[in-house]
Write a protein that holds these residues in place. Sequence first.
Motif, short mmCIF file in Angstrom:
data_model
loop_
_atom_site.label_atom_id
_atom_site.label_comp_id
_atom_site.label_asym_id
_atom_site.label_seq_id
_atom_site.Cartn_x
_atom_site.Cartn_y
_atom_site.Cartn_z
N UNK A 6 27.43 90.67 -32.70
CA UNK A 6 26.51 91.31 -33.64
C UNK A 6 25.69 92.42 -32.97
N UNK A 7 25.20 92.17 -31.76
CA UNK A 7 24.41 93.17 -31.04
C UNK A 7 25.23 94.41 -30.73
N UNK A 8 26.44 94.21 -30.24
CA UNK A 8 27.29 95.35 -29.87
C UNK A 8 27.68 96.17 -31.09
N UNK A 9 27.85 95.50 -32.22
CA UNK A 9 28.22 96.22 -33.44
C UNK A 9 27.02 96.92 -34.09
N UNK A 10 25.82 96.43 -33.85
CA UNK A 10 24.66 96.98 -34.55
C UNK A 10 23.88 98.01 -33.75
N UNK B 269 29.13 99.33 -24.63
CA UNK B 269 30.09 98.27 -24.91
C UNK B 269 30.56 98.28 -26.35
N UNK B 270 31.87 98.07 -26.53
CA UNK B 270 32.47 97.94 -27.85
C UNK B 270 33.51 96.82 -27.78
N UNK B 271 33.73 96.18 -28.91
CA UNK B 271 34.78 95.17 -29.00
C UNK B 271 36.12 95.89 -29.08
N UNK B 272 37.13 95.36 -28.41
CA UNK B 272 38.43 96.04 -28.40
C UNK B 272 39.00 96.18 -29.81
N UNK B 273 38.79 95.15 -30.66
CA UNK B 273 39.30 95.27 -32.03
C UNK B 273 38.55 96.35 -32.81
#
Length: 182
Positions: free
Chosen positions: A52-56, A98-102
């Motif tokens: 949630x933190x990385x996406x927001x 940072x980002x999620x690979x998906x």
Amino acid sequence: MDAPSPLSALLLTLNGTQVNKIAFWEYDFSSKDDRRDEFVKHHSVRQNAIRELVRSQSVRTQRELVSLLKKRGFVCTQATVSRDTAEMDLQKLPEEGYVLSEDVHLQRMLSEFVTEVSLAGNLVVVHCHPSTAPAVASAIDGVDLDFCVGTIAGDDTVFLAVDDASHTKNVLKIIEQLSGTE
């Protein structure tokens, strides 16, 4: 000496002499399976918070991520976060952090094919170039976006169903950010 609590450090002894105190992932699993279950639950909750933190917001360092997690009530170290980022396959991009690979795949799909994003009740309507909506819907379905329950794709439009109308603006913001249509 009192028995250690689940969150206390373990004492190492060498020939009966106390040598050092170490933390074993913040838990003592030696006596009960429920402590292991507690750890797995805490681990999963922490990783959801990281997601949630990385996406927001932009998170550029593990130290920053530790600080953000502590503000949310998690007790963790940089080493814990390092293990989490490896398990979650987080990627560190030079400009974005940072980002999620998906999310990288989803961002590529959305930025290339999405032309407009809008709201309709508890739906996020994603307008795409002709014949690309099925691929966009598949990319969205392949990512565990908070509050999203599914997609329906036509030729050039994707309806993204959100669990509650109060969450549609959050989902809209994420799709707009990833597609560059904000």
